[in-house]
Design an enzyme around this catalytic site. Structure first.
Site, mmCIF file in Angstrom:
data_model
loop_
_atom_site.group_PDB
_atom_site.id
_atom_site.type_symbol
_atom_site.label_atom_id
_atom_site.label_comp_id
_atom_site.label_asym_id
_atom_site.label_seq_id
_atom_site.Cartn_x
_atom_site.Cartn_y
_atom_site.Cartn_z
ATOM 1 C CG ASP A 40 55.604 51.937 33.993
ATOM 2 O OD1 ASP A 40 55.582 50.704 33.884
ATOM 3 O OD2 ASP A 40 56.303 52.540 34.843
ATOM 4 C CG HIS A 122 40.958 43.191 52.217
ATOM 5 N ND1 HIS A 122 41.673 43.333 53.386
ATOM 6 C CD2 HIS A 122 41.451 42.088 51.604
ATOM 7 C CE1 HIS A 122 42.559 42.342 53.489
ATOM 8 N NE2 HIS A 122 42.459 41.579 52.419
ATOM 9 C CG ASP A 134 45.968 39.642 53.619
ATOM 10 O OD1 ASP A 134 45.101 40.206 52.925
ATOM 11 O OD2 ASP A 134 45.716 38.696 54.387
ATOM 12 C CD GLU A 168 39.274 39.819 52.846
ATOM 13 O OE1 GLU A 168 39.370 38.839 52.098
ATOM 14 O OE2 GLU A 168 40.047 39.996 53.836
ATOM 15 C CG ASP A 197 42.928 39.868 49.308
ATOM 16 O OD1 ASP A 197 43.930 40.217 49.953
ATOM 17 O OD2 ASP A 197 41.941 39.310 49.827
ATOM 18 C CG HIS A 284 45.958 36.295 58.126
ATOM 19 N ND1 HIS A 284 44.826 35.526 58.193
ATOM 20 C CD2 HIS A 284 45.708 37.251 57.194
ATOM 21 C CE1 HIS A 284 43.924 35.978 57.327
ATOM 22 N NE2 HIS A 284 44.436 37.028 56.707
ATOM 23 C CG ASP A 303 53.320 48.341 35.239
ATOM 24 O OD1 ASP A 303 52.963 49.470 35.648
ATOM 25 O OD2 ASP A 303 54.517 48.023 35.080
#
Length: 314
Positions: A40, A122, A134, A168, A197, A284, A303
């Site tokens: 886990d 990334h 992100d 990226e 991502d 973004h 997980d």
């Protein structure tokens, strides 16, 4: 996650591609059972990595973008954790938009080097914010999975490699540089590349890349076991670091929790959350901070990553 794959050309400096480690197991170590189960993954540990990435961004003009001090500090943080855990790490350098970028590749000793299971994400953010969903989320989750490999003393049949890509957000530059630098023989040794991502979106969906059928089934079966229905990933198709691997003929797969597309009523009925609202309204943006994370989605996806790494490497 970047806007598109256009502009992937890289003006690379004279640094060779990361070489594959030789095969073989750790001396004196018994092989793991064929059905070894993944541990886990502690979501608290994953969140602790995200807190560190947030602190790094805060101390460096609010971002961790390509060519910035924040990006290099992020890479140094991840590398230090991996070095202490017994990984062999390599920093690969490239140039894009007139700035130096870096990939970090970490190999776990042992396993058949002719069959490499690779997980990547990334590490860079956009310049407008710290990039915690992100893509701190994917980066932190695969870091904690790698550390779990070390803590477990895992001896997989296949060779394990983890990677954190630079630039990226400028058009999949770092991972493209890596793949372009591999010989055909080395590319053929990568039996699967798994990409992560954005896996902690605050209004999350559960999306599975519908590329390689075997990898897709591994993830779908895991979520079926949790009673969670998934959907094919389409919003980010071709917009993240799996694209160069897929273009080179490497089997790819991965997970995604949604970006700026709007969650439908049917999806909200299936997964919870708010219909008519973006999966990640801070995509973004400067508000992509540690407050922009759904802990349940982050936990489940972390997980699932460990499950796939263990399952595909045996």
């Amino acid at each position: 996650m970047s806007f598109s794959v256009s502009g992937r050309a890289v003006a690379a400096v004279g640094v060779s591609a990361v070489m594959l480690l030789t095969g073989g197991s750790i001396a004196g170590a018994a092989p793991s059972p064929a059905a070894a189960a993944a541990p886990d993954i502690s979501v608290a540990n994953v969140k602790a990595h995200l807190a560190q990435l947030q602190s790094i961004a805060t101390a460096n003009d609010g971002n961790r973008a390509h060519g910035s001090a924040g990006y290099k500090a992020s890479l140094d943080y991840v590398k230090a954790k991996l070095d202490a855990a017994g990984f062999t790490t390599t920093v690969q350098q490239f140039t894009s938009s007139g700035r130096t970028g870096y990939n970090l590749v970490a190999d776990w000793p042992g396993g058949n080097a002719d069959q490499v299971v690779m997980a990547g994400s990334h590490l860079d953010s956009v310049s407008r914010g710290p990039g915690i969903n992100d893509n701190g989320s994917g980066s932190a989750a695969i870091l904690e999975t790698a550390l779990a490999v070390s803590r477990a003393g895992y001896h997989p049949a296949k060779h394990l490699r983890f990677a954190w890509w630079g630039a990226e957000e400028l058009g999949i530059v770092g991972s493209g540089h890596y793949v372009d630098g591999l010989s055909a023989a080395h590319r053929s040794k990568i039996s699967s590349y798994l990409n992560f991502d954005m896996i902690g979106s605050p209004n999350p969906g559960y999306f599975v890349y519908d590329d390689d059928p075997a990898i897709e089934k591994t993830f779908k079966d895991y979520f079926t076991g949790l009673g969670i229905a998934t959907e094919p990933e389409t919003e980010g198709d071709g917009r993240s670091d799996h694209a160069p691997f897929k273009d080179a003929g490497v089997p790819v797969g991965g997970l995604f929790s949604g970006a700026d597309y709007v969650k439908t009523a049917a999806q909200a009925a299936k997964w919870g959350g708010t219909s008519g609202k973006a999966f990640d309204a801070c995509y973004h943006s400067s508000c992509d901070t540690t407050s922009n994370i759904d802990g349940t989605a982050l936990d489940r996806n972390s997980d699932a990553i460990a499950h796939a790494v263990w399952e595909l490497s045996q």
